[in-house]
Structure formats: structure tokens, C-alpha cells
Write an enzyme that holds these catalytic residues in place. Structure first.
Site, PDB file in Angstrom:
ATOM      1  N   LYS A  86       0.951  -1.319  -0.021  1.00  7.99           N
ATOM      2  CA  LYS A  86      -0.007  -0.001   0.062  1.00  7.99           C
ATOM      3  C   LYS A  86       0.937   1.371   0.000  1.00  7.99           C
ATOM      4  O   LYS A  86       0.461   2.163  -0.640  1.00  7.99           O
ATOM      5  CB  LYS A  86      -0.931  -0.025   1.168  1.00  7.99           C
ATOM      6  CG  LYS A  86      -2.090  -0.836   1.144  1.00  7.99           C
ATOM      7  CD  LYS A  86      -2.670  -1.256   2.426  1.00  7.99           C
ATOM      8  CE  LYS A  86      -3.724  -2.292   2.254  1.00  7.99           C
ATOM      9  NZ  LYS A  86      -4.329  -2.907   3.439  1.00  7.99           N
ATOM     10  N   GLN A 106      -5.309  -2.253   9.670  1.00  6.94           N
ATOM     11  CA  GLN A 106      -5.111  -3.576   8.883  1.00  6.94           C
ATOM     12  C   GLN A 106      -5.651  -4.591   9.600  1.00  6.94           C
ATOM     13  O   GLN A 106      -5.463  -4.574  10.896  1.00  6.94           O
ATOM     14  CB  GLN A 106      -3.556  -3.644   8.715  1.00  6.94           C
ATOM     15  CG  GLN A 106      -3.163  -4.850   7.870  1.00  6.94           C
ATOM     16  CD  GLN A 106      -3.494  -5.073   6.163  1.00  6.94           C
ATOM     17  OE1 GLN A 106      -3.709  -3.648   5.720  1.00  6.94           O
ATOM     18  NE2 GLN A 106      -3.944  -5.948   5.912  1.00  6.94           N
ATOM     19  N   ASP A 156     -12.042   1.965   3.792  1.00  5.66           N
ATOM     20  CA  ASP A 156     -12.418   0.515   3.438  1.00  5.66           C
ATOM     21  C   ASP A 156     -14.071   0.320   3.467  1.00  5.66           C
ATOM     22  O   ASP A 156     -14.344  -0.888   3.049  1.00  5.66           O
ATOM     23  CB  ASP A 156     -11.893  -0.186   4.755  1.00  5.66           C
ATOM     24  CG  ASP A 156     -10.552  -0.922   4.797  1.00  5.66           C
ATOM     25  OD1 ASP A 156     -10.183  -1.647   3.560  1.00  5.66           O
ATOM     26  OD2 ASP A 156      -9.832  -0.935   5.884  1.00  5.66           O
TER      27      ASP A 156
HETATM   28  N1  GUN Z   1      -6.762  -7.337   5.530  1.00  4.90           N
HETATM   29  C1  GUN Z   1      -6.728  -7.946   4.450  1.00  4.90           C
HETATM   30  N2  GUN Z   1      -7.652  -7.269   3.637  1.00  4.90           N
HETATM   31  C2  GUN Z   1      -7.842  -6.259   4.041  1.00  4.90           C
HETATM   32  C3  GUN Z   1      -8.701  -5.191   3.687  1.00  4.90           C
HETATM   33  O1  GUN Z   1      -9.177  -4.976   2.731  1.00  4.90           O
HETATM   34  N3  GUN Z   1      -8.719  -4.055   4.614  1.00  4.90           N
HETATM   35  C4  GUN Z   1      -7.873  -4.115   5.670  1.00  4.90           C
HETATM   36  N4  GUN Z   1      -8.069  -2.922   6.553  1.00  4.90           N
HETATM   37  N5  GUN Z   1      -7.562  -5.158   6.207  1.00  4.90           N
HETATM   38  C5  GUN Z   1      -7.280  -6.145   5.351  1.00  4.90           C
END
Ligand code: GUN
Length: 302
Positions: free
Chosen positions: A54, A98, A127
Site C-alpha cells: 500500500k 489493517q 475500507d
Molecule cells: N486485511 C486483508 N484485507 C484487508 C482489507 O481490505 N482491509 C483491511 N483493513 N485489512 C485487510
């Protein structure tokens, strides 16, 4: 039949370029640079890779990517305090916690994941996990769309694979993928127009009986179960489109929820793992971060 490979990596690169160009115009117009804050608690190796990816993607698109790495010993209260600090920080436009959170804080209690996610300001909820954003999506007046399902809609749209009038079977009812995916494809007007919406959707899950028969009715089969290679060739209708959301490590291999070789013999098109849905999730996160910056700008101006 040998299925066409749906190249998520290529489509994600295309979307990221579009976002980079929009970010450049946004900042040229005198707006602050969009900023995504990611909070990573603990040392989960897969999460560390996601967060690093990211950061890199943000940098390439001209978005500021800030990562807050908190130790395993972080308590629920400390995490909530961090989120509130970022909610108040006007230079931060998107906040992402996360997942998964570590099993236990140093007070011996596990995190209350729901309370943590609910603490993120809905205008910064890139998200789209907050009840406000989930509710808006349900009512067909979305603000942010969840990144993985939105990436899948983009992929289908850009490959001209219409869903309107088609039977889509989604396997897996998670809040992150399955449920919002089903909702988005059933709607009248999707983020990419009516053609990539208006599906007849079946949402299958772990208690579904006759899964094979239901899967075989799908014009478009979307697997988001987290079980390596669970979807075999015999479960796919000849000519169907197969979207594999799974990323499972088996020994030193990464495999999806679909048995790729068997499915490729039956389907007309299929996403590979890796290089299918995965890259699109990050591209749509960048999209949401820019949107968050635009929305906060409007809110501050009014
Ligand atoms: N962990 C795995 N996929 C995701 C996601 O799309 N968002 C978040 N915040 N954590 C994750």
C-alpha cells in the site's frame, strides 16, 4: 476450452495511472495532497506485506502513505486513541486499520474489532467498513465502496463482461467481500453503470447444500471462501466467467479458492492467483483515498 486470463495486474495499473493523473490535478488546483494513514498492530507477516504494498502504491500515485506500526502489546484504548487522533488530523484523509488485529492486547483481552472499525470517522473510512458506509451501499447511494468488490466490478466492466440479467453466484458471506459483492451486483445502477449491476445473485456459504449444483448454474462465479482450490472444474458451468478472490499459501505456492488448471478447461474467462483480483484491491483503496480527500474538501468548504 481454454479460458481467457483476466489480467488484474494490467487493469490495476491502468486504474492507478488514472488516479495518479486525478491526484495531480487535485493538488494543482491548490488542494492538500491526499493522505492515507494505515495502522498496523503487531507483526503478522502477510499484513506487513500488504501494508508495504500500500505504501508503494500510494507513493507511485502521488498520495501520501503514512503507516503507524504499533506493537503487539497495544491495548484497545491505545488503538482507539490513535484512531481518534487521526480522525482529528485534517492532513489525513483516509484511515485504514489493517486486519486481522492480533488475538490479544497486553491487558489480556482481545481487541473488539467491531468497536475499533466503528471508531474510524465515516468520511475517512476508505475500507467502507463503517455501518454508515455499509448502510449507504445497501440503499444504493454509496459513498465509499469496499475495495475488493469494487475492484471486481471494475475488472468485469473493463473486460466488457456484463452482469445485467446474468446469474452471479458469490461463494462466501464475509463483510469485506461476499456480502457487499452480492449487494453491489444486485443493484440497479453500479459504480460502472447498469451493465455491471442488475444481476440475479445467489450468495452461497458454508451451510449451503448442493453447492456444486448451485455453482453450476452460475454465469459468473465469484469465489471468496479462503479454502485453497475448493472450486473444482466439475463445479463450473462450461463457458462461465470465474473470479477467484482467494489468496492461500500452500507450501511455497500461492493458490486461489479455485483449482486454476481444472477451471481453465471449462470457463470462458478466469482471474489468475496471483495477478488477478489482488492488485485491484489496492488500486481501489487509492481511488477511495482520493475520494475521501475530495469529500473532506467539500465538507470544509461548506
Ligand atoms: N486485511 C486483508 N484485507 C484487508 C482489507 O481490505 N482491509 C483491511 N483493513 N485489512 C485487510
Amino acid at each position: 476450452m481454454t479460458a481467457e486470463r483476466l489480467d488484474g495486474k494490467k487493469i490495476a495499473a491502468e486504474i492507478r495511472e488514472e488516479i495518479a493523473s486525478k491526484v495531480a490535478s487535485f493538488t494543482r488546483e491548490g488542494n492538500g495532497t491526499p493522505c492515507l494513514a494505515a495502522i498496523l498492530v503487531g507483526e503478522d507477516p502477510a499484513s506487513q506485506v500488504y501494508v508495504r504494498n500500500k505504501e508503494r502504491a500510494c507513493e507511485k500515485s502521488g498520495i501520501i502513505g503514512r503507516t503507524f506500526r504499533l506493537p503487539d502489546s497495544t491495548t484497545q484504548d491505545e488503538l482507539l486513541t490513535k484512531i481518534e487522533e487521526l480522525n482529528q488530523d485534517q492532513s489525513v484523509h483516509g484511515i485504514l486499520v489493517q486486519l486481522p488485529l492480533p488475538k490479544k492486547g497486553n491487558d489480556g483481552k482481545g481487541f473488539d474489532e467491531r468497536a475499533v472499525l466503528d471508531a474510524v470517522c465515516p468520511l475517512k473510512d476508505v475500507d467502507a467498513f463503517s455501518p454508515v458506509n455499509v448502510g449507504l451501499l445497501m440503499q444504493g447511494r454509496h459513498r465509499f465502496l469496499p475495495c475488493t468488490p469494487h475492484g471486481i466490478v471494475q475488472l468485469l466492466h473493463r473486460y466488457h463482461l456484463a452482469t445485467s440479467g446474468k446469474h452471479v453466484v458469490v461463494i462466501g458471506r464475509s463483510d469485506i467481500v461476499g456480502k457487499p459483492m452480492a449487494m453491489m451486483l444486485a443493484q440497479r445502477e453500479g459504480s460502472c453503470g447498469a451493465d455491471t449491476a442488475n444481476a440475479t445473485v445467489t450468495l452461497a456459504h458454508s451451510r449451503t447444500t448442493n453447492l456444486k449444483e448451485i455453482c453450476r448454474q452460475a454465469d459468473i462465479l465469484i469465489a471468496a471462501v479462503g479454502v485453497p482450490e475448493m472450486i473444482r472444474g466439475e463445479m463450473i458451468r462450461p463457458g462461465a466467467v470465474v473470479i477467484d478472490v482467494g489468496i492461500n499459501r500452500v507450501g511455497d505456492r500461492l493458490v486461489g479458492d479455485v483449482h486454476f488448471d481444472e477451471a481453465s478447461e471449462v470457463a470462458s474467462a478466469i482471474t489468475p492467483v496471483p495477478g488477478g483480483v489482488g492488485p485491484l484491491t489496492i488500486a481501489m483503496l487509492l481511488h477511495n483515498t482520493l475520494l475521501a480527500a475530495e469529500l473532506q474538501n467539500q465538507a470544509n468548504a461548506s
